[in-house]
Design a protein around this motif. Structure first.
Motif, mmCIF file in Angstrom:
data_model
loop_
_atom_site.group_PDB
_atom_site.id
_atom_site.type_symbol
_atom_site.label_atom_id
_atom_site.label_comp_id
_atom_site.label_asym_id
_atom_site.label_seq_id
_atom_site.Cartn_x
_atom_site.Cartn_y
_atom_site.Cartn_z
ATOM 1 N N ALA A 97 0.832 -1.207 0.000
ATOM 2 C CA ALA A 97 0.000 0.000 0.000
ATOM 3 C C ALA A 97 0.865 1.254 0.000
ATOM 4 N N ARG A 98 1.964 1.201 0.726
ATOM 5 C CA ARG A 98 2.863 2.369 0.743
ATOM 6 C C ARG A 98 3.597 2.527 -0.590
ATOM 7 N N LYS A 99 3.944 1.387 -1.197
ATOM 8 C CA LYS A 99 4.689 1.447 -2.457
ATOM 9 C C LYS A 99 3.791 1.859 -3.617
ATOM 10 N N MET A 100 2.648 1.182 -3.763
ATOM 11 C CA MET A 100 1.657 1.526 -4.787
ATOM 12 C C MET A 100 0.349 0.863 -4.411
ATOM 13 N N ALA A 101 -0.583 1.657 -3.946
ATOM 14 C CA ALA A 101 -1.844 1.102 -3.458
ATOM 15 C C ALA A 101 -2.722 0.599 -4.591
ATOM 16 N N TYR A 102 -2.675 1.276 -5.734
ATOM 17 C CA TYR A 102 -3.586 0.910 -6.812
ATOM 18 C C TYR A 102 -3.121 1.539 -8.118
ATOM 19 N N TYR A 103 -3.380 0.832 -9.217
ATOM 20 C CA TYR A 103 -3.327 1.425 -10.542
ATOM 21 C C TYR A 103 -4.250 0.607 -11.434
ATOM 22 N N THR A 104 -4.715 1.196 -12.519
ATOM 23 C CA THR A 104 -5.689 0.513 -13.368
ATOM 24 C C THR A 104 -5.155 -0.820 -13.888
ATOM 25 N N PRO A 105 -5.987 -1.858 -13.870
ATOM 26 C CA PRO A 105 -5.568 -3.164 -14.398
ATOM 27 C C PRO A 105 -5.969 -3.361 -15.859
ATOM 28 N N PHE A 106 -6.607 -2.373 -16.467
ATOM 29 C CA PHE A 106 -7.173 -2.563 -17.801
ATOM 30 C C PHE A 106 -6.102 -2.466 -18.883
ATOM 31 N N GLY A 107 -6.386 -3.136 -20.016
ATOM 32 C CA GLY A 107 -5.509 -3.059 -21.177
ATOM 33 C C GLY A 107 -4.160 -3.693 -20.927
#
Length: 479
Positions: A97-107
């Motif tokens: 979560a500290r490094k990267m909590a979320y980014y789009t999974p599409f494409g």
């Protein structure tokens, strides 16, 4: 859950209020009763009773707001594998979560945890199940699996192959299609359900202690019915058969020996895809990461998984798909629209995938599956001793999924009297510090996979006492 003593009150601050809310602020229990619509809520008592406020959890135990401890024999909701409060898992979640909590999974976008987890799941899954489609949980994974089956045949010029076979008493989730696939009569109320292409075969449960048929006779009966339904619909119109290896929420129903392989072979013979719903049976509950091949000798076209994949620490589901299915879909995808238009905002969520990777690492390092294979038979042996109690109709289960069916001694099944009796058993268990899952006239048990022999003994001792006390109430006319 019913309770005999009110241990649900939220203490809040010393004067019973919450900071910043004033002296008339509701307790957590009151707020919950007023504002939360719970899953499978009893609408006839909506707002009248507050829920049990679970505040802490460690190992196999949870603690309410008043500090009372309960041994959680439900395992959250079939999903707790490595136990509550595992620091490694919590740290892995926090680090991601500290490094990267979320980014789009599409494409053409992924995350490192999603890519690594897909590789690991392919290693754990049987046969050529090497492609992973991530979802948000079991329901969306089931829905996606059926859509994949539909796409598979439609892309090859067979759109008429869209019918789906399921079973009575199956449970496949809470979305529209997943609920339509489910076959639990108790869950069918004022909602709408798909009935055009969804068909339910008979419940495959076989209880040798109560059935007048042998396992062999029951198997012949079930396979004959399946063949007849396929002949009626036409195999050219059927896309898939979806099946839990053991029916979990429908009452821990175990089919007769050989059923899983027999139905799989029928599907292969008729060109019908086999979807194994291992949301409950996967990730160790039967002693293997996946039970389809290891326990039942089948290699499904797709496996659906969720729950134990993260030990319940994060919501995550997945469909694991065979190379054969994926290659056919890829080759037949239309040139003008080659996009696989199925997915979710949180598909392959990096924090959830990080939790799953750490959960699998812990399970492998600590030999959780081997532990289940060792403790499971002991758990069932001790449970089966309860059959001698007057209000126990039967006991059934497999490793760390089991149930006790209650009855008054008259008509068996989920009638009002038997359900009231089971509710009393549940109440006595909770009073004594044990949480079981009450469903109709059953007490369902699915403890965390790290449960010890001492924990098993405590579960059986409390449950036995609760059954005895409820039996005494029945005999004295207090029900």
């Amino acid at each position: 859950m019913d309770t005999l003593a009110d241990s649900h009150a939220d203490t809040g601050t010393a004067d019973g209020t919450h900071p910043g809310k004033g002296h008339n602020a509701p307790t957590l229990t009151e707020a919950d009763a007023r504002h939360v619509l719970h899953a499978w809520a009893d609408l006839s008592t909506l707002g009248e009773e507050g829920a049990l406020v679970v505040n802490e959890a460690k190992g196999v135990r949870v603690r309410d707001r008043e500090g009372k401890s309960y041994l959680d024999a439900i395992g959250g909701m079939w999903c707790m594998t490595v136990g509550y409060g595992n620091e490694e898992l919590a740290e892995a979640i926090g680090n991601q979560a500290r490094k990267m909590a979320y980014y789009t999974p599409f494409g053409d976008v992924t995350s490192a945890p999603a890519a690594r987890l897909s590789q690991k799941l392919a290693e754990l899954a049987p046969g050529d199940l090497n492609r992973v489609h991530f979802t948000t949980g079991g329901s969306t994974a089931v829905e996606s699996a059926v859509r994949i089956a539909h796409y598979h045949f439609s892309a090859q010029g067979q759109p008429e192959k869209r019918h789906v076979l399921s079973r009575v008493n199956a449970y496949h989730g809470g979305t529209y299609l997943a609920q339509s696939l489910s076959g639990k009569a108790a869950d069918r109320t004022h909602f709408h359900y798909e009935s055009d292409f969804v068909h339910h075969l008979s419940s495959p449960g076989h209880d040798p202690d109560r059935s007048s048929l042998s396992a062999r006779e029951r198997l012949a009966e079930l396979t004959a019915e399946m063949e007849a339904k396929i002949a009626e619909l036409g195999p050219e119109n059927i896309a898939c058969f979806i099946a839990e290896p053991i029916l979990a929420s429908g009452g821990v129903l175990t089919p007769p020996e050989g059923y899983q392989k027999a139905t799989w072979e029928i599907c292969r013979k008729h060109g019908i895809l086999y979807i194994s719903d291992e949301v409950v049976t996967g990730f160790g509950r039967l002693g293997h990461f996946f039970a389809s091949e290891a326990r039942f000798g089948i290699q499904p076209d797709m496996i659906v998984t969720a729950k134990g994949i993260t030990s319940g620490y994060q919501p995550l589901g997945a469909v694991i798909i065979s190379d054969r299915i994926m290659e056919a879909m890829s080759q037949a995808a239309p040139e003008d629209k080659p996009v696989f238009s199925n997915g979710f905002t949180y598909s392959g969520h990096p924090v959830a995938c990080a939790a799953a990777l750490k959960n699998i690492e812990i399970m492998e390092r600590e030999g959780i599956c081997a532990h289940v294979r060792e403790i499971g038979p002991y758990f069932n042996e001790r449970l089966r001793a309860l059959r001698d109690l007057p209000i126990v109709y039967t006991v059934r289960g497999d490793h760390l999924m089991a149930c006790v069916e209650c009855w008054t001694g008259e008509a068996p099944g989920p009638n009002a009297a038997n359900m009231a009796l089971a509710a009393r058993v549940d109440a006595y268990c909770q009073e004594a510090g044990l949480l079981v899952r009450p469903y109709e006239n059953l007490a369902i048990l699915s403890p965390p996979l790290v449960v010890t022999r001492a924990d098993v003994d405590e579960i059986i001792d409390i449950l036995s006492d609760a059954l005895i006390r409820a039996g005494e109430d029945l005999k004295a006319g207090r029900l």
